[in-house]
Design a protein around this motif. Sequence first.
Motif: not given
Length: 121
Positions: A4-12
């Motif tokens: 994923t390019c949006v890791p869990t816990g990181v805001a898009v």
Amino acid sequence: MRETCVPTGVAVKDTGFGYTLSLIGGKYKMIILHWLSEHQVMRHNELKRSIGTISFKTLSIMLKELEADGLILREEFPQVPPKVEYSLSERGLSLLPLLNMMCEWGEKNGSPALEVAQRQA
């Protein structure tokens, strides 16, 4: 390929994906980039005619944002009447592979109306 390019816990908005969307998101920015890639240099009214559905004010705002983001170049010529030309910057040119991939995806996965149009061409 990464998971994923949006890791869990990181805001898009704090990811490369979010940054790219902030530059090319919206109704007209990618269309403007497309027309500039096709014609290399265009004037404001040429872009407006090519897009068709954009107002003068909206196009002006989009061009200013794209210029501020370093994706297009604005060249003003000192003459009467004033002449301004827009073209892609090196940074804008670097987005062309992404735009081409989106085009290819759309052709492969497009709507039935697109398929009919392609068969008629």
